[in-house]
Design a protein around this motif. Sequence first.
Motif, PDB file in Angstrom:
ATOM      1  N   LEU A 115       0.850  -1.181   0.000  1.00 21.12           N
ATOM      2  CA  LEU A 115       0.000   0.000   0.000  1.00 21.12           C
ATOM      3  C   LEU A 115       0.884   1.228   0.000  1.00 21.12           C
ATOM      4  O   LEU A 115       1.700   1.416   0.908  1.00 21.12           O
ATOM      5  CB  LEU A 115      -0.925   0.010   1.222  1.00 21.12           C
ATOM      6  N   LEU A 116       0.725   2.071  -1.026  1.00 24.11           N
ATOM      7  CA  LEU A 116       1.429   3.347  -1.110  1.00 24.11           C
ATOM      8  C   LEU A 116       0.469   4.435  -0.662  1.00 24.11           C
ATOM      9  O   LEU A 116      -0.630   4.564  -1.203  1.00 24.11           O
ATOM     10  CB  LEU A 116       1.897   3.627  -2.543  1.00 24.11           C
ATOM     11  N   SER A 117       0.882   5.228   0.321  1.00 21.11           N
ATOM     12  CA  SER A 117       0.086   6.356   0.800  1.00 21.11           C
ATOM     13  C   SER A 117       0.891   7.628   0.563  1.00 21.11           C
ATOM     14  O   SER A 117       2.053   7.708   0.956  1.00 21.11           O
ATOM     15  CB  SER A 117      -0.203   6.231   2.295  1.00 21.11           C
ATOM     16  N   VAL A 118       0.266   8.613  -0.070  1.00 20.01           N
ATOM     17  CA  VAL A 118       0.902   9.907  -0.313  1.00 20.01           C
ATOM     18  C   VAL A 118       0.011  10.957   0.328  1.00 20.01           C
ATOM     19  O   VAL A 118      -1.164  11.084  -0.014  1.00 20.01           O
ATOM     20  CB  VAL A 118       1.070  10.186  -1.822  1.00 20.01           C
ATOM     21  N   VAL A 119       0.578  11.736   1.268  1.00 18.43           N
ATOM     22  CA  VAL A 119      -0.190  12.694   2.052  1.00 18.43           C
ATOM     23  C   VAL A 119       0.526  14.037   2.046  1.00 18.43           C
ATOM     24  O   VAL A 119       1.753  14.098   2.157  1.00 18.43           O
ATOM     25  CB  VAL A 119      -0.346  12.200   3.513  1.00 18.43           C
ATOM     26  N   ALA A 120      -0.247  15.108   1.922  1.00 20.70           N
ATOM     27  CA  ALA A 120       0.301  16.465   1.988  1.00 20.70           C
ATOM     28  C   ALA A 120      -0.630  17.317   2.850  1.00 20.70           C
ATOM     29  O   ALA A 120      -1.749  16.917   3.180  1.00 20.70           O
ATOM     30  CB  ALA A 120       0.425  17.057   0.586  1.00 20.70           C
ATOM     31  N   ALA A 121      -0.164  18.516   3.199  1.00 17.76           N
ATOM     32  CA  ALA A 121      -0.971  19.426   4.004  1.00 17.76           C
ATOM     33  C   ALA A 121      -2.167  19.941   3.211  1.00 17.76           C
ATOM     34  O   ALA A 121      -3.214  20.219   3.768  1.00 17.76           O
ATOM     35  CB  ALA A 121      -0.123  20.599   4.494  1.00 17.76           C
ATOM     36  N   ARG A 122      -2.023  20.060   1.906  1.00 18.63           N
ATOM     37  CA  ARG A 122      -3.129  20.482   1.042  1.00 18.63           C
ATOM     38  C   ARG A 122      -3.587  19.279   0.233  1.00 18.63           C
ATOM     39  O   ARG A 122      -2.820  18.370  -0.028  1.00 18.63           O
ATOM     40  CB  ARG A 122      -2.662  21.590   0.107  1.00 18.63           C
ATOM     41  N   PRO A 123      -4.851  19.283  -0.195  1.00 19.37           N
ATOM     42  CA  PRO A 123      -5.356  18.146  -0.984  1.00 19.37           C
ATOM     43  C   PRO A 123      -4.577  17.952  -2.285  1.00 19.37           C
ATOM     44  O   PRO A 123      -4.179  18.913  -2.936  1.00 19.37           O
ATOM     45  CB  PRO A 123      -6.808  18.523  -1.274  1.00 19.37           C
ATOM     46  N   LEU A 124      -4.375  16.700  -2.636  1.00 19.70           N
ATOM     47  CA  LEU A 124      -3.623  16.344  -3.836  1.00 19.70           C
ATOM     48  C   LEU A 124      -4.547  15.833  -4.934  1.00 19.70           C
ATOM     49  O   LEU A 124      -5.608  15.278  -4.674  1.00 19.70           O
ATOM     50  CB  LEU A 124      -2.606  15.247  -3.516  1.00 19.70           C
ATOM     51  N   GLN A 125      -4.099  16.003  -6.164  1.00 15.46           N
ATOM     52  CA  GLN A 125      -4.701  15.395  -7.337  1.00 15.46           C
ATOM     53  C   GLN A 125      -3.555  14.858  -8.177  1.00 15.46           C
ATOM     54  O   GLN A 125      -2.401  15.182  -7.938  1.00 15.46           O
ATOM     55  CB  GLN A 125      -5.491  16.411  -8.160  1.00 15.46           C
ATOM     56  N   GLY A 126      -3.895  14.071  -9.174  1.00 12.67           N
ATOM     57  CA  GLY A 126      -2.847  13.575 -10.049  1.00 12.67           C
ATOM     58  C   GLY A 126      -3.297  12.360 -10.824  1.00 12.67           C
ATOM     59  O   GLY A 126      -4.474  12.003 -10.841  1.00 12.67           O
ATOM     60  N   GLU A 127      -2.333  11.737 -11.464  1.00 15.04           N
ATOM     61  CA  GLU A 127      -2.604  10.536 -12.237  1.00 15.04           C
ATOM     62  C   GLU A 127      -1.374   9.650 -12.197  1.00 15.04           C
ATOM     63  O   GLU A 127      -0.281  10.092 -11.849  1.00 15.04           O
ATOM     64  CB  GLU A 127      -2.999  10.863 -13.678  1.00 15.04           C
ATOM     65  N   TRP A 128      -1.585   8.399 -12.574  1.00 13.21           N
ATOM     66  CA  TRP A 128      -0.487   7.434 -12.640  1.00 13.21           C
ATOM     67  C   TRP A 128      -0.651   6.606 -13.897  1.00 13.21           C
ATOM     68  O   TRP A 128      -1.747   6.373 -14.372  1.00 13.21           O
ATOM     69  CB  TRP A 128      -0.436   6.557 -11.393  1.00 13.21           C
ATOM     70  N   ALA A 129       0.477   6.194 -14.428  1.00  9.41           N
ATOM     71  CA  ALA A 129       0.492   5.383 -15.643  1.00  9.41           C
ATOM     72  C   ALA A 129       1.712   4.477 -15.600  1.00  9.41           C
ATOM     73  O   ALA A 129       2.776   4.868 -15.134  1.00  9.41           O
ATOM     74  CB  ALA A 129       0.531   6.268 -16.882  1.00  9.41           C
ATOM     75  N   GLY A 130       1.530   3.280 -16.128  1.00 15.04           N
ATOM     76  CA  GLY A 130       2.623   2.317 -16.147  1.00 15.04           C
ATOM     77  C   GLY A 130       3.000   1.924 -17.555  1.00 15.04           C
ATOM     78  O   GLY A 130       2.196   2.014 -18.485  1.00 15.04           O
TER      79      GLY A 130
END
Length: 146
Positions: A115-130
Amino acid sequence: MHGSEGSDGAHSTPPKDPRSKLFPRVMGSLAIVGVMVGLMIGRLTTPDPSQLQQVEVTNDGLVMWFNNEPKTHGEFVDGSLALLFEAEGKTQNGQLKLGDKGVNWRVRLSDGGLLLSVVAARPLQGEWAGSEVDARWRLEIHLREQ
């Protein structure tokens, strides 16, 4: 009935079986060999489990390297990213800079894999591709603030 002589065939002693007693052993051995060969073929055709080899930090996200393509499920939950991989690997954590703000990431073992968790002080958005690169699987995760 006087004795156990088989003169008329009307006695209680069964006739001697002309078949060899080796036949059941041969059939049992063939069954065991067949099961073992089937297990070996099944083991050879099963793909290797996915293994997390490396995590690299980039200027706008992460790059994760696997030995082959893992099954992936991910979503943004309350501004943080959670990606679940059906893979094996070791726990890792770190930080990256998104603009001038810090973002924390952590890979840990869970019931479904990694399980990868990515957390920041402000809300995040994004995408991933393999994609496959040099016989390995590369998963690029690009992040941005909401």
